[in-house]
Design an enzyme around this catalytic site. Sequence first.
Site, PDB file in Angstrom:
ATOM      1  N   CYS A  39       0.828  -1.214   0.000  1.00  0.00           N
ATOM      2  CA  CYS A  39       0.000   0.000   0.000  1.00  0.00           C
ATOM      3  C   CYS A  39       0.859   1.260   0.000  1.00  0.00           C
ATOM      4  CB  CYS A  39      -0.939   0.001   1.204  1.00  0.00           C
ATOM      5  SG  CYS A  39      -0.088  -0.110   2.788  1.00  0.00           S
ATOM      6  N   HIS A  74      19.720   0.272  -1.170  1.00  0.00           N
ATOM      7  CA  HIS A  74      18.323   0.637  -0.923  1.00  0.00           C
ATOM      8  C   HIS A  74      17.527  -0.586  -0.471  1.00  0.00           C
ATOM      9  CE1 HIS A  74      14.191   1.879  -1.499  1.00  0.00           C
ATOM     10  NE2 HIS A  74      14.027   0.890  -2.355  1.00  0.00           N
TER      11      HIS A  74
END
Length: 360
Positions: A39, A74
């Site tokens: 989400c 990352h």
Amino acid sequence: MIVLKADYKKYSVNDLEKLRFNEKEFYSKYENAILLQTCNRVELIFYGYSLDEIKNIKNFEKFDLLLEDEAILHLFRLAAGLESMIVGEVQILGQIKDAFLKANIKDKRFEKIMLKIIHTGQRVREETEISKGSVSIGSAAVELAEKFGLEGKNILLIGAGEMATLVIKALKEKNVKAIIIANRTYEKALKLAKELGGIAVRFDKLKEALKYADIVISATSAPHPILTKERVMDIEETIIIDIANPRDTTDDIRELKHIKLFTIDDLKIIAEENLKRRMKEIPKVEKIIKEEFENLKKLLKELEIEEKIKDFCINLENLRIREVEKAKKLLKTRDPERVLEDFSRSFCKKIIYDLKRVLK
């Protein structure tokens, strides 16, 4: 490695929804690629691709582009919970694992990278307290309720909105006796009860429901209090946790000795203290990431050497077969000793040439 990244830092939930991909279509088109969609983020991870091969992907220009070491670091930070909206949240690690298992990974190096990233996320949670303590109001309410014991208790939840849903999901993992849901719109309470295994009651039966509750969690969007001193005066010893904003309770409830009242202000203090503790753990997490990134680079270097040695051995065997065949033909017309001398010199020269090429 290439990572295309879009997350909550740049886009709203609705905007991220528009950037989502069809998983089946994505994996039918790309192997050695991972699609991570939650989400709060949409990320596409590619290994062994050039930018030209992926630049025509849908909405390419809307994604942040990360390459090679920056992309890998990352993903380390992502698995460790440092890139999450709530620092240290644990769900992202499971989401990375699920995405990894769905992908069609053929490249051994890519597999090693992803396994190291997942391992690092696990190590971070085992060796630090980055994920300890609730930092959202809903989870803090459940954490607070746990201090009074949840096993075998009846929990009354007032409200059926987003916050209430999160609370129920957290409560389902606990060994509670029953979850009772009361809401002004009975149909909403009923729907939530069916989805999450609770019991729905009509709002006009709230007073009776309060009598059966050991712990009450109130999370409505009502503009005025729904639990007053008068309404709760006759119930037995109960814990009331009010997570609504504006509040669902009145202050005079605190005058009742058999009622323990906690409001959103109390929960904010808990959440803020937990968040501060998590933030203090960030240097430890970054140290682990640095260690594991260095370990990964060594691992990939060793893998590269192993692959080159393997290729060298295959080339060497093919060379041996060719040179032997050539020598066999020459043995029919030339002096065997001369043929063997020439064969050994030629074979050694070609071995040395190939070895230099591999070492370079």
